[in-house]
Design an enzyme around this catalytic site. Sequence first.
Site, PDB file in Angstrom:
ATOM      1  N   ASP A 192       0.922  -1.223   0.139  1.00 32.59           N
ATOM      2  CA  ASP A 192      -0.062   0.028   0.070  1.00 32.59           C
ATOM      3  C   ASP A 192       0.895   1.196  -0.180  1.00 32.59           C
ATOM      4  O   ASP A 192       1.972   1.264   0.449  1.00 32.59           O
ATOM      5  CB  ASP A 192      -0.914   0.102   1.277  1.00 32.59           C
ATOM      6  CG  ASP A 192      -2.278   0.845   1.149  1.00 32.59           C
ATOM      7  OD1 ASP A 192      -2.865   0.343   0.252  1.00 32.59           O
ATOM      8  OD2 ASP A 192      -2.794   1.333   2.203  1.00 32.59           O
ATOM      9  N   TYR A 198       2.373   4.959   1.102  1.00 30.26           N
ATOM     10  CA  TYR A 198       2.450   5.755   2.287  1.00 30.26           C
ATOM     11  C   TYR A 198       1.177   6.642   2.254  1.00 30.26           C
ATOM     12  O   TYR A 198       0.975   7.098   1.352  1.00 30.26           O
ATOM     13  CB  TYR A 198       3.783   6.644   2.386  1.00 30.26           C
ATOM     14  CG  TYR A 198       4.989   5.432   2.443  1.00 30.26           C
ATOM     15  CD1 TYR A 198       5.254   4.703   3.310  1.00 30.26           C
ATOM     16  CD2 TYR A 198       5.892   5.851   1.412  1.00 30.26           C
ATOM     17  CE1 TYR A 198       6.237   3.852   3.423  1.00 30.26           C
ATOM     18  CE2 TYR A 198       7.194   4.974   1.437  1.00 30.26           C
ATOM     19  CZ  TYR A 198       7.266   3.965   2.479  1.00 30.26           C
ATOM     20  OH  TYR A 198       8.397   3.343   2.621  1.00 30.26           O
ATOM     21  N   PHE A 253       8.001   1.356  -1.347  1.00 32.33           N
ATOM     22  CA  PHE A 253       9.059   1.454  -0.309  1.00 32.33           C
ATOM     23  C   PHE A 253       9.753   2.849  -0.546  1.00 32.33           C
ATOM     24  O   PHE A 253      10.484   3.356   0.477  1.00 32.33           O
ATOM     25  CB  PHE A 253      10.090   0.429  -0.309  1.00 32.33           C
ATOM     26  CG  PHE A 253       9.305  -0.829   0.224  1.00 32.33           C
ATOM     27  CD1 PHE A 253       9.050  -1.108   1.484  1.00 32.33           C
ATOM     28  CD2 PHE A 253       9.080  -1.942  -0.746  1.00 32.33           C
ATOM     29  CE1 PHE A 253       8.610  -2.197   1.767  1.00 32.33           C
ATOM     30  CE2 PHE A 253       8.820  -3.148  -0.122  1.00 32.33           C
ATOM     31  CZ  PHE A 253       8.416  -3.198   0.899  1.00 32.33           C
ATOM     32  N   HIS A 267       9.683  -9.446   5.873  1.00 32.11           N
ATOM     33  CA  HIS A 267       9.522  -8.149   5.710  1.00 32.11           C
ATOM     34  C   HIS A 267      10.468  -6.994   6.291  1.00 32.11           C
ATOM     35  O   HIS A 267      10.839  -7.357   7.431  1.00 32.11           O
ATOM     36  CB  HIS A 267       7.929  -7.515   5.775  1.00 32.11           C
ATOM     37  CG  HIS A 267       7.468  -6.419   5.227  1.00 32.11           C
ATOM     38  ND1 HIS A 267       7.873  -5.363   5.833  1.00 32.11           N
ATOM     39  CD2 HIS A 267       6.907  -6.227   4.190  1.00 32.11           C
ATOM     40  CE1 HIS A 267       7.183  -4.276   5.108  1.00 32.11           C
ATOM     41  NE2 HIS A 267       6.607  -4.842   3.886  1.00 32.11           N
TER      42      HIS A 267
END
Length: 221
Positions: A65, A67, A78, A187
């Site tokens: 998703d 930010y 990212f 992750h």
Amino acid sequence: MQLTLPESWSFFLKDELQKPYFLNLIAFIKEQYATTDCFPAEEDVFKAFEICTFSAVKVVIIGQDPYHNFNQANGLCFSVNDGVSHPPSLINIFKEINTDLGKAYPVSGNLERWAQQGVFLLNATLTVRAHEAASHQKKGWEPFTDAVIKTISTHNKKVIFLLWGGFAKKKAKLIDASKHTILTSGHPSPLSANRGYWFGNSHFSQVNTLLEDQGKTTIDW
């Protein structure tokens, strides 16, 4: 608002772009951007596709998703805009690169430099409402980005997929492992990394070794 997939991608995805779910999704996104704050900026929704053309894809990294705070999301998973504080997951990515490759921790968290080298930075959901994580999930982005992954698997050769965390690992079923390489780990979020599931995966050096073996230019991480 113009939401147009770049031609190098739309050529392979033209049937997907005409499906009812996708047309409904685009109508929903246009309404959302017209009535509330959403991220990334509308011109950046397909930035991952614009910077990294279909034929240029060497590596795929899958996020979940965008930010959801102001000035962070820039259309690449990212990644954050220049001058923005690095979110925790990105900090851990850069720490692993430092350990793995000895590269200095960078000033900018903008990963456009990776995308320009053939790293396709794909979020499963490409948009989000301000301050509301996951607010655009289950509106149609996921079947579209799943189709993108499958299309890369079908029409590209010897792509390296980096699947970080449980969500990304589920995408392995969309990838032909006989044609491509899949590297998995925990992750980079602090919760996972601090439990020992991220640090030490050496994915960045592994990618470059694989690219060298393929006779391709390595990534300057």
